[in-house]
Design a protein around this motif. Structure first.
Motif, PDB file in Angstrom:
ATOM      1  N   VAL A   1       0.828  -1.204   0.000  1.00  0.00           N
ATOM      2  CA  VAL A   1       0.000   0.000   0.000  1.00  0.00           C
ATOM      3  C   VAL A   1       0.861   1.252   0.000  1.00  0.00           C
ATOM      4  O   VAL A   1       0.366   2.347   0.179  1.00  0.00           O
ATOM      5  CB  VAL A   1      -0.965   0.023   1.203  1.00  0.00           C
ATOM      6  N   THR A   2       2.145   1.091  -0.186  1.00  0.00           N
ATOM      7  CA  THR A   2       3.023   2.251  -0.203  1.00  0.00           C
ATOM      8  C   THR A   2       3.759   2.330  -1.527  1.00  0.00           C
ATOM      9  O   THR A   2       3.903   1.357  -2.250  1.00  0.00           O
ATOM     10  CB  THR A   2       4.075   2.182   0.920  1.00  0.00           C
ATOM     11  N   SER A   3       4.219   3.504  -1.841  1.00  0.00           N
ATOM     12  CA  SER A   3       5.127   3.698  -2.954  1.00  0.00           C
ATOM     13  C   SER A   3       6.263   4.560  -2.454  1.00  0.00           C
ATOM     14  O   SER A   3       6.120   5.271  -1.462  1.00  0.00           O
ATOM     15  CB  SER A   3       4.428   4.369  -4.139  1.00  0.00           C
ATOM     16  N   GLY A   4       7.398   4.482  -3.105  1.00  0.00           N
ATOM     17  CA  GLY A   4       8.509   5.250  -2.592  1.00  0.00           C
ATOM     18  C   GLY A   4       9.626   5.410  -3.594  1.00  0.00           C
ATOM     19  O   GLY A   4       9.649   4.742  -4.639  1.00  0.00           O
TER      20      GLY A   4
ATOM     21  N   LEU B   1       7.735  -0.505   6.459  1.00  0.00           N
ATOM     22  CA  LEU B   1       8.387   0.198   5.356  1.00  0.00           C
ATOM     23  C   LEU B   1       9.688  -0.479   4.949  1.00  0.00           C
ATOM     24  O   LEU B   1      10.017  -0.549   3.769  1.00  0.00           O
ATOM     25  CB  LEU B   1       8.660   1.649   5.739  1.00  0.00           C
ATOM     26  N   GLU B   2      10.452  -0.936   5.941  1.00  0.00           N
ATOM     27  CA  GLU B   2      11.741  -1.579   5.681  1.00  0.00           C
ATOM     28  C   GLU B   2      11.958  -2.672   6.722  1.00  0.00           C
ATOM     29  O   GLU B   2      11.685  -2.463   7.908  1.00  0.00           O
ATOM     30  CB  GLU B   2      12.902  -0.581   5.779  1.00  0.00           C
ATOM     31  N   ASP B   3      12.490  -3.820   6.282  1.00  0.00           N
ATOM     32  CA  ASP B   3      12.824  -4.849   7.268  1.00  0.00           C
ATOM     33  C   ASP B   3      13.995  -5.724   6.838  1.00  0.00           C
ATOM     34  O   ASP B   3      14.176  -6.824   7.345  1.00  0.00           O
ATOM     35  CB  ASP B   3      11.610  -5.729   7.569  1.00  0.00           C
ATOM     36  N   ALA B   4      14.793  -5.242   5.886  1.00  0.00           N
ATOM     37  CA  ALA B   4      15.897  -6.047   5.368  1.00  0.00           C
ATOM     38  C   ALA B   4      17.176  -5.737   6.126  1.00  0.00           C
ATOM     39  O   ALA B   4      17.757  -4.665   5.957  1.00  0.00           O
ATOM     40  CB  ALA B   4      16.095  -5.779   3.876  1.00  0.00           C
TER      41      ALA B   4
ATOM     42  N   HIS C   1       2.902  11.238   3.816  1.00  0.00           N
ATOM     43  CA  HIS C   1       4.260  11.255   3.284  1.00  0.00           C
ATOM     44  C   HIS C   1       5.234  10.970   4.423  1.00  0.00           C
ATOM     45  O   HIS C   1       5.125  11.551   5.509  1.00  0.00           O
ATOM     46  CB  HIS C   1       4.593  12.607   2.663  1.00  0.00           C
ATOM     47  N   ILE C   2       6.189  10.098   4.160  1.00  0.00           N
ATOM     48  CA  ILE C   2       7.194   9.725   5.144  1.00  0.00           C
ATOM     49  C   ILE C   2       8.568   9.845   4.490  1.00  0.00           C
ATOM     50  O   ILE C   2       8.765   9.379   3.365  1.00  0.00           O
ATOM     51  CB  ILE C   2       6.983   8.283   5.642  1.00  0.00           C
ATOM     52  N   ALA C   3       9.492  10.477   5.172  1.00  0.00           N
ATOM     53  CA  ALA C   3      10.887  10.531   4.725  1.00  0.00           C
ATOM     54  C   ALA C   3      11.746   9.947   5.835  1.00  0.00           C
ATOM     55  O   ALA C   3      11.493  10.200   7.020  1.00  0.00           O
ATOM     56  CB  ALA C   3      11.315  11.957   4.402  1.00  0.00           C
ATOM     57  N   TYR C   4      12.760   9.173   5.471  1.00  0.00           N
ATOM     58  CA  TYR C   4      13.587   8.550   6.495  1.00  0.00           C
ATOM     59  C   TYR C   4      14.986   8.278   5.966  1.00  0.00           C
ATOM     60  O   TYR C   4      15.230   8.228   4.757  1.00  0.00           O
ATOM     61  CB  TYR C   4      12.949   7.255   7.002  1.00  0.00           C
ATOM     62  N   THR C   5      15.910   8.097   6.904  1.00  0.00           N
ATOM     63  CA  THR C   5      17.290   7.773   6.574  1.00  0.00           C
ATOM     64  C   THR C   5      17.378   6.342   6.065  1.00  0.00           C
ATOM     65  O   THR C   5      16.846   5.418   6.694  1.00  0.00           O
ATOM     66  CB  THR C   5      18.180   7.926   7.820  1.00  0.00           C
ATOM     67  N   TRP C   6      18.059   6.160   4.936  1.00  0.00           N
ATOM     68  CA  TRP C   6      18.271   4.832   4.371  1.00  0.00           C
ATOM     69  C   TRP C   6      19.774   4.540   4.393  1.00  0.00           C
ATOM     70  O   TRP C   6      20.529   5.038   3.569  1.00  0.00           O
ATOM     71  CB  TRP C   6      17.720   4.766   2.943  1.00  0.00           C
ATOM     72  N   LYS C   7      20.191   3.782   5.427  1.00  0.00           N
ATOM     73  CA  LYS C   7      21.576   3.330   5.563  1.00  0.00           C
ATOM     74  C   LYS C   7      22.588   4.473   5.581  1.00  0.00           C
ATOM     75  O   LYS C   7      23.747   4.284   5.220  1.00  0.00           O
ATOM     76  CB  LYS C   7      21.923   2.322   4.460  1.00  0.00           C
ATOM     77  N   ARG C   8      22.132   5.650   5.975  1.00  0.00           N
ATOM     78  CA  ARG C   8      22.997   6.825   6.032  1.00  0.00           C
ATOM     79  C   ARG C   8      23.517   7.263   4.669  1.00  0.00           C
ATOM     80  O   ARG C   8      24.299   8.193   4.581  1.00  0.00           O
ATOM     81  CB  ARG C   8      24.200   6.563   6.953  1.00  0.00           C
TER      82      ARG C   8
ATOM     83  N   ALA D   1       8.463   7.814   1.147  1.00  0.00           N
ATOM     84  CA  ALA D   1       7.392   6.836   0.954  1.00  0.00           C
ATOM     85  C   ALA D   1       6.051   7.524   1.101  1.00  0.00           C
ATOM     86  O   ALA D   1       5.909   8.498   1.860  1.00  0.00           O
ATOM     87  CB  ALA D   1       7.506   5.702   1.972  1.00  0.00           C
ATOM     88  N   THR D   2       5.065   7.043   0.375  1.00  0.00           N
ATOM     89  CA  THR D   2       3.701   7.557   0.501  1.00  0.00           C
ATOM     90  C   THR D   2       2.757   6.403   0.776  1.00  0.00           C
ATOM     91  O   THR D   2       2.998   5.258   0.352  1.00  0.00           O
ATOM     92  CB  THR D   2       3.248   8.289  -0.775  1.00  0.00           C
TER      93      THR D   2
END
Length: 344
Positions: A5-8, A278-281, A300-307, A313-314
Motif C-alpha cells: 500500500v506504499t510507494s517510494g 516500510l523496511e525490514d531487510a 508522506h514519510i521521509a527517512y534515513t536509508w543506511k545513512r 514513501a507515501t
C-alpha cells in the motif's frame, strides 16, 4: 520496501556528501520540501543542511541552505533540520549548530518563496533550541508548541516552548517531570479532538515515552513509558484529518538496532495497531522518520536509508489493513543484530 500500500523513491542518485540523516518534510504552495543534514559524517564540520523539492519530474538535486559557520569563529556541524509553515506565515527552517548535541544551539531561517531563497541565519536565545527533531504543532488559537528537548551531561529532558508569533520567537518552558535516570528526548506531538495534546518520544529504556497536556501545552503529565518498543532512535507521528494518529518508528527495543521501520495507527493514542512495514531487510539502518499528511490526504514519510540516502514513501491511510501490534517481534526472527554506534 515491502508494503503493497506504499510507494517510494530515493531523493537522489548522487550527492555532494557521503552521509546524510534526519529528514524533515513540509507541504508548501509550491510542493513538498524535504530537508536533511549531510556531509562526510555526522558531527564533522562540513555537515550542512540540504534541501530537495518534489516536482512532477522527481526530486530536485540536493541544494545547501544552511551550515555551521560562525561569524569570525570556527565552522561547526549542522544538525536536525525542522521545516515548519505556520498559518498564516512564512516558511521557517529550524536547525542546530555546535560540536555535539550537548553543546549545540538553535538557529532559524525564514523563506518567503517556499524555500527558493532564505534569510540570514538567526541564533536563538540561550536555552532555546526550538524543535529538537520533529515539527511543531499550531493550535486553534494560533499558538505554536515546539517538541523540544535538551541533551546535557545532567541527562536528557523534554520541554515544550510556546510561540505566540507563528514560531519566530519562543517562551521558555520547564522540563517535563520524569523519573530519575530516565533519558527522554525528541518528542513528537499529537492533537486530540478533546483538545488534549499527547507527546511521544525516544528513550534509552527500550520503550517509547508519552506525556499528556490538558491545558493546550502549558503543563504536561509526568513522562511514562508505553508498551511500544524503542531502540534509542528518533520517531515521528502525525494526527490525520480524520482524527486518527499515525506513528512511524523502529519496532525494536535493542539499543540502536534501527530496523525494521514500522507504521502504526491509533484512534486514541493509547491502543496502537500495526499498519505496515516500510523496511525490514537487515543489516541496515532505516531511521529518523518524518511524517506529514498533505492536503490531498496522502501520508508522506521521509527517512534515513543506511545513512547513504533519504527515502520518501507515501501511503493512503484508508488502505491500511490494521492488525494487532503484538504480532510483531523485534527484531524479526533470524535477523542478525545490527548495532549502530556512530550517530545520535
Amino acid at each position: 520496501m515491502i508494503s503493497n500500500v506504499t510507494s517510494g523513491e530515493f531523493l537522489f542518485t548522487t550527492a555532494p556528501f557521503k552521509s546524510c540523516h534526519a529528514a524533515t518534510l513540509v507541504e508548501t504552495d509550491s510542493g513538498l520540501l524535504c530537508a536533511y543534514f549531510g556531509g562526510t559524517r555526522e558531527g564533522q564540520p562540513d555537515v550542512r543542511i540540504w534541501l530537495s523539492q518534489m516536482t512532477p519530474g522527481g526530486w530536485t538535486d540536493p541544494s545547501p541552505i544552511a551550515d555551521g559557520q560562525t561569524p569570525g569563529g570556527p565552522t561547526h556541524p549542522a544538525w536536525n533540520p525542522v521545516l515548519f509553515r505556520p498559518r498564516p506565515g512564512r516558511l521557517i527552517l529550524y536547525y542546530k549548530v555546535g560540536p555535539s548535541p550537548s553543546k549545540w544551539w538553535g538557529v532559524c531561517k525564514t523563506s518567503d518563496d517556499d524555500g527558493g531563497t532564505w534569510s540570514d541565519p538567526r541564533r536563538m536565545p540561550d536555552g532555546i533550541v526550538g524543535p529538537a527533531k520533529n515539527k511543531p504543532v499550531q493550535l486553534s488559537d494560533g499558538d505554536v508548541i515546539a517538541p523540544s528537548s535538551i541533551e546535557s551531561a545532567d541527562g536528557w529532558r523534554v520541554c515544550f516552548p510556546r510561540s505566540t508569533d507563528g514560531g519566530l520567537t519562543w517562551q521558555p518552558a520547564d522540563p517535563v517531570e520524569q523519573d530519575p535516570g530516565l533519558k527522554a528526548t525528541q518528542p513528537t506531538i499529537l492533537t486530540h479532538r478533546s483538545g488534549a495534546l499527547q507527546a511521544l518520544g525516544r528513550t534509552t529504556a527500550g520503550r517509547i515515552f508519552e506525556t499528556w497536556s490538558r491545558d493546550s501545552g502549558k503543563t504536561w503529565s509526568k513522562i511514562a513509558l508505553t508498551n511500544l518498543p524503542n531502540c534509542n532512535s528518533g520517531i515521528d507521528a502525525v494526527t490525520l484529518h480524520d482524527g486518527r494518529h499515525v506513528l512511524v518508528y523502529n519496532h525494536s527495543n535493542l539499543e540502536k538496532v534501527r530496523y525494521p521501520l514500522n507504521v502504526a495507527v491509533s484512534q486514541d493514542g493509547k491502543t496502537w495497531f500495526a499498519g505496515t512495514v516500510l523496511e525490514d531487510a537487515p543489516p541496515g539502518q532505516y531511521s529518523y522518520p518524518a511524517v506529514i499528511q498533505s492536503a490531498d490526504g496522502i501520508v508522506h514519510i521521509a527517512y534515513t536509508w543506511k545513512r547513504r540516502n533519504i527515502r520518501h514513501a507515501t501511503l493512503d491511510p484508508a488502505a491500511l489493513e490494521l492488525r494487532p501490534i503484538e504480532t510483531f517481534v523485534c527484531p524479526p526472527p533470524g535477523s542478525p543484530t545490527h548495532r549502530v554506534d556512530e550517530e545520535q
